[in-house]
Motif scaffolding. Sequence first.
Motif, PDB file in Angstrom:
ATOM      1  N   HIS A  20      40.108  33.434  33.241  1.00  0.00           N
ATOM      2  CA  HIS A  20      39.644  33.411  34.629  1.00  0.00           C
ATOM      3  C   HIS A  20      40.576  34.175  35.556  1.00  0.00           C
ATOM      4  CE1 HIS A  20      36.503  30.443  33.727  1.00  0.00           C
ATOM      5  NE2 HIS A  20      37.350  30.038  32.794  1.00  0.00           N
ATOM      6  N   SER A  21      39.983  34.858  36.513  1.00  0.00           N
ATOM      7  CA  SER A  21      40.765  35.636  37.489  1.00  0.00           C
ATOM      8  C   SER A  21      40.661  35.011  38.875  1.00  0.00           C
ATOM      9  CB  SER A  21      40.242  37.071  37.549  1.00  0.00           C
ATOM     10  OG  SER A  21      39.066  37.134  38.348  1.00  0.00           O
ATOM     11  N   MET A  22      41.552  35.440  39.771  1.00  0.00           N
ATOM     12  CA  MET A  22      41.436  34.975  41.161  1.00  0.00           C
ATOM     13  C   MET A  22      40.489  35.856  41.968  1.00  0.00           C
ATOM     14  SD  MET A  22      45.172  36.012  42.673  1.00  0.00           S
ATOM     15  CE  MET A  22      44.780  36.045  44.413  1.00  0.00           C
ATOM     16  N   ASN A  23      40.083  36.986  41.397  1.00  0.00           N
ATOM     17  CA  ASN A  23      39.122  37.817  42.117  1.00  0.00           C
ATOM     18  C   ASN A  23      37.760  37.140  42.196  1.00  0.00           C
ATOM     19  OD1 ASN A  23      41.079  39.764  40.627  1.00  0.00           O
ATOM     20  ND2 ASN A  23      40.268  40.929  42.373  1.00  0.00           N
ATOM     21  N   TYR A  24      37.392  36.464  41.107  1.00  0.00           N
ATOM     22  CA  TYR A  24      36.025  35.965  41.020  1.00  0.00           C
ATOM     23  C   TYR A  24      35.883  34.464  40.814  1.00  0.00           C
ATOM     24  CZ  TYR A  24      35.417  40.955  40.488  1.00  0.00           C
ATOM     25  OH  TYR A  24      35.467  42.299  40.680  1.00  0.00           O
ATOM     26  N   SER A  25      36.962  33.771  40.422  1.00  0.00           N
ATOM     27  CA  SER A  25      36.834  32.293  40.389  1.00  0.00           C
ATOM     28  C   SER A  25      38.194  31.632  40.519  1.00  0.00           C
ATOM     29  CB  SER A  25      36.041  31.796  39.171  1.00  0.00           C
ATOM     30  OG  SER A  25      36.721  31.975  37.950  1.00  0.00           O
ATOM     31  N   ASP A  26      38.557  30.719  39.622  1.00  0.00           N
ATOM     32  CA  ASP A  26      39.692  29.840  39.873  1.00  0.00           C
ATOM     33  C   ASP A  26      40.950  30.152  39.072  1.00  0.00           C
ATOM     34  OD1 ASP A  26      38.649  29.109  37.469  1.00  0.00           O
ATOM     35  OD2 ASP A  26      38.526  26.964  37.894  1.00  0.00           O
ATOM     36  N   GLY A  27      41.052  31.399  38.574  1.00  0.00           N
ATOM     37  CA  GLY A  27      42.301  31.779  37.930  1.00  0.00           C
ATOM     38  C   GLY A  27      43.390  31.994  38.973  1.00  0.00           C
ATOM     39  N   MET A  28      44.643  32.023  38.521  1.00  0.00           N
ATOM     40  CA  MET A  28      45.748  32.186  39.474  1.00  0.00           C
ATOM     41  C   MET A  28      46.233  33.618  39.595  1.00  0.00           C
ATOM     42  SD  MET A  28      47.958  28.715  39.135  1.00  0.00           S
ATOM     43  CE  MET A  28      49.012  29.198  40.490  1.00  0.00           C
ATOM     44  N   ASN A  29      45.633  34.532  38.787  1.00  0.00           N
ATOM     45  CA  ASN A  29      46.086  35.923  38.815  1.00  0.00           C
ATOM     46  C   ASN A  29      44.933  36.879  39.019  1.00  0.00           C
ATOM     47  OD1 ASN A  29      47.986  34.298  36.757  1.00  0.00           O
ATOM     48  ND2 ASN A  29      49.145  35.807  37.917  1.00  0.00           N
ATOM     49  N   SER A  30      45.277  38.051  39.541  1.00  0.00           N
ATOM     50  CA  SER A  30      44.247  39.059  39.779  1.00  0.00           C
ATOM     51  C   SER A  30      43.854  39.738  38.468  1.00  0.00           C
ATOM     52  CB  SER A  30      44.778  40.111  40.744  1.00  0.00           C
ATOM     53  OG  SER A  30      45.817  40.842  40.110  1.00  0.00           O
ATOM     54  N   VAL A  31      42.730  40.438  38.514  1.00  0.00           N
ATOM     55  CA  VAL A  31      42.304  41.232  37.354  1.00  0.00           C
ATOM     56  C   VAL A  31      43.417  42.197  36.962  1.00  0.00           C
ATOM     57  CG1 VAL A  31      40.690  43.033  36.622  1.00  0.00           C
ATOM     58  CG2 VAL A  31      39.834  41.013  37.837  1.00  0.00           C
ATOM     59  N   PHE A  32      44.026  42.815  37.946  1.00  0.00           N
ATOM     60  CA  PHE A  32      45.111  43.759  37.666  1.00  0.00           C
ATOM     61  C   PHE A  32      46.242  43.088  36.888  1.00  0.00           C
ATOM     62  CE2 PHE A  32      49.185  45.698  38.440  1.00  0.00           C
ATOM     63  CZ  PHE A  32      48.945  47.049  38.297  1.00  0.00           C
ATOM     64  N   GLU A  33      46.690  41.948  37.371  1.00  0.00           N
ATOM     65  CA  GLU A  33      47.803  41.247  36.707  1.00  0.00           C
ATOM     66  C   GLU A  33      47.436  40.816  35.287  1.00  0.00           C
ATOM     67  OE1 GLU A  33      49.892  39.190  40.610  1.00  0.00           O
ATOM     68  OE2 GLU A  33      48.032  38.345  39.819  1.00  0.00           O
ATOM     69  N   ILE A  34      46.194  40.335  35.132  1.00  0.00           N
ATOM     70  CA  ILE A  34      45.743  39.874  33.812  1.00  0.00           C
ATOM     71  C   ILE A  34      45.736  41.034  32.818  1.00  0.00           C
ATOM     72  CG2 ILE A  34      43.733  39.030  32.533  1.00  0.00           C
ATOM     73  CD1 ILE A  34      43.045  37.370  35.090  1.00  0.00           C
ATOM     74  N   VAL A  35      45.176  42.166  33.240  1.00  0.00           N
ATOM     75  CA  VAL A  35      45.065  43.311  32.332  1.00  0.00           C
ATOM     76  C   VAL A  35      46.462  43.851  31.992  1.00  0.00           C
ATOM     77  CG1 VAL A  35      44.182  45.664  32.082  1.00  0.00           C
ATOM     78  CG2 VAL A  35      42.758  43.908  33.141  1.00  0.00           C
TER      79      VAL A  35
END
Length: 231
Positions: A20-35
């Motif tokens: 999960h990302s913070m861009n679209y739901s309840d993750g704590m990191n952005s898509v950029f950080e995750i990738v």
Amino acid sequence: MNYGASMNIINPGKEDYHMHSMNYSDGMNSVFEIVYFAGKIGLNKIAITDHSQACLDAKGKCRVSGRDNINRWKNEINDVEVIFGVEGDLLNEEGDICDHLSDEPAEFLILSAHPKVYQLQSSKDTITKGYLNAIKQYHKKIAFIGHPCIKHFSDAVDIKEVIKAANDYGVAMEINGANMMNNRTDMANLDILLERADRVYVNSDAHTLHELKHAREKAFEVLREKGIKLG
Ligand SMILES: [Zn+2]
Ligand SMILES: [Zn+2]
């Protein structure tokens, strides 16, 4: 017990299909950080699978940014293959599902049941029928059933029936790393799943980078302790 005699782990290597990302739901990191971090820890392929609109609505969360531009996004950070999916929601006994997070169809669909979204009507109510109806109707687009062994629904699900339907319709089941790490797995149901499921994914369901790094490891550790050969 005869664990995993016929079980096939679809992603034993460096692929993680639930986070999960913070861009679209309840993750704590952005898509950029995750990738970026996925590349750093050696993952080859990831699916960013944010919650469905029904789940965001039920939990009073809004997404931070729209997904309108998702098809313009390309990974310019590293070589990790990135797909954008949706963790869809089972809604009711009829097997209706919410499979979207915006108007864009999901590239990759998980079907999960979540507290507050799937509301049990009484202590005797079950979600088994809902799962069976959803699998029957939507098996062609469901990649796997997300966290079927979640403790919250353990008294309300006949896991054997769900596994049988999933096997019959070629839908995989999930072994969920974050639930394992956070003590949210019904271990008796997990044993049944390991004995009976034909195809399983082992995913992180990461909401944090810590979980992205460690949750699958934790799940594999539990499988190893149970004597399951991991390829
Ligand atoms: Zn979930
Ligand atoms: Zn999830």
